[in-house]
Scaffold this active site. Structure first.
Site, short mmCIF file in Angstrom:
data_model
loop_
_atom_site.label_atom_id
_atom_site.label_comp_id
_atom_site.label_asym_id
_atom_site.label_seq_id
_atom_site.Cartn_x
_atom_site.Cartn_y
_atom_site.Cartn_z
N ARG A 31 -25.04 -5.11 11.12
CA ARG A 31 -26.52 -3.81 10.87
C ARG A 31 -26.75 -4.05 9.31
NH1 ARG A 31 -23.95 1.28 13.56
NH2 ARG A 31 -24.10 0.91 15.50
N ASN A 55 -9.85 -13.62 13.18
CA ASN A 55 -8.38 -14.12 12.72
C ASN A 55 -7.64 -13.17 13.21
OD1 ASN A 55 -6.05 -14.86 10.93
ND2 ASN A 55 -6.96 -16.86 11.27
N TYR A 93 -5.00 -8.57 3.96
CA TYR A 93 -5.69 -10.00 4.48
C TYR A 93 -7.14 -9.70 4.63
CZ TYR A 93 -6.97 -13.77 7.45
OH TYR A 93 -7.75 -14.85 8.08
N PHE A 94 -7.34 -8.60 5.60
CA PHE A 94 -8.80 -8.42 5.81
C PHE A 94 -9.58 -7.84 4.66
CE2 PHE A 94 -12.24 -5.58 7.33
CZ PHE A 94 -12.85 -6.48 8.38
N TYR A 97 -10.07 -11.18 2.32
CA TYR A 97 -10.97 -11.93 2.85
C TYR A 97 -12.32 -11.61 2.57
CZ TYR A 97 -11.78 -15.97 6.07
OH TYR A 97 -12.07 -17.14 6.60
N ARG A 104 -7.51 -13.93 0.71
CA ARG A 104 -6.57 -13.72 1.89
C ARG A 104 -5.28 -14.70 2.06
NH1 ARG A 104 -8.91 -18.66 2.56
NH2 ARG A 104 -8.25 -19.96 4.37
#
Length: 142
Positions: A31, A55, A93-94, A97, A104
């Site tokens: 969005r 991932n 990690y999210f 990243y 990450r």
């Protein structure tokens, strides 16, 4: 029976909620950057969020499978603790990243080590189940 799997079930639900959060982040990014499905390219920030979510989703079935096998055949508490740490590292990690691709790497390596640990616990539990005499099998479920 429920008290033998309650921790595993709790970690599983937390994992599903985490996956839902990641998916919502992709929706919000679509969005924000006006990227309609099925497109997966566009603004670099969207692409990082999309890739991070994809991932994490790709590894989720592996994680859940190992969590339950390790929890049932080795030790529920140890598997659940590893599972919580895994969910935390995937969240980091999210987050990393989405800021930069290099962000990450640390959490990626940590989550990979936890998957290997869960695999080791699962294999040890299965070996004990199939190879040890019946009275000794109970040690893993205590």
């Amino acid at each position: 029976m429920r008290n033998q799997i309650d921790l595993l079930a709790t970690v599983t639900v937390l994992g599903v909620l985490e996956q839902a959060y990641f998916a919502l982040q992709v929706i919000y990014a679509r969005r924000k950057y006006k990227i309609s499905p099925p497109n997966t390219t566009g603004h670099p920030e969207f692409e990082r969020i999309f890739r991070a979510q994809a991932n994490c989703s790709e590894y989720f079935p592996i994680f859940i499978s190992l969590l339950w096998v390790a929890g049932i055949f080795f030790h529920q508490g140890m598997a659940a603790a590893c599972g919580l740490l895994y969910l935390y590292t995937r969240f980091k990690y999210f987050q990393g990243y989405t800021v930069a691709t290099q962000g990450r790497l640390g959490p990626l390596y940590a989550s990979a080590r936890l998957l290997w640990l869960l695999l080791g616990l699962a294999v040890a539990g299965l070996l004990a189940h199939f190879l040890l005499p019946t009275p000794l099998r109970g040690w893993a479920l205590a």
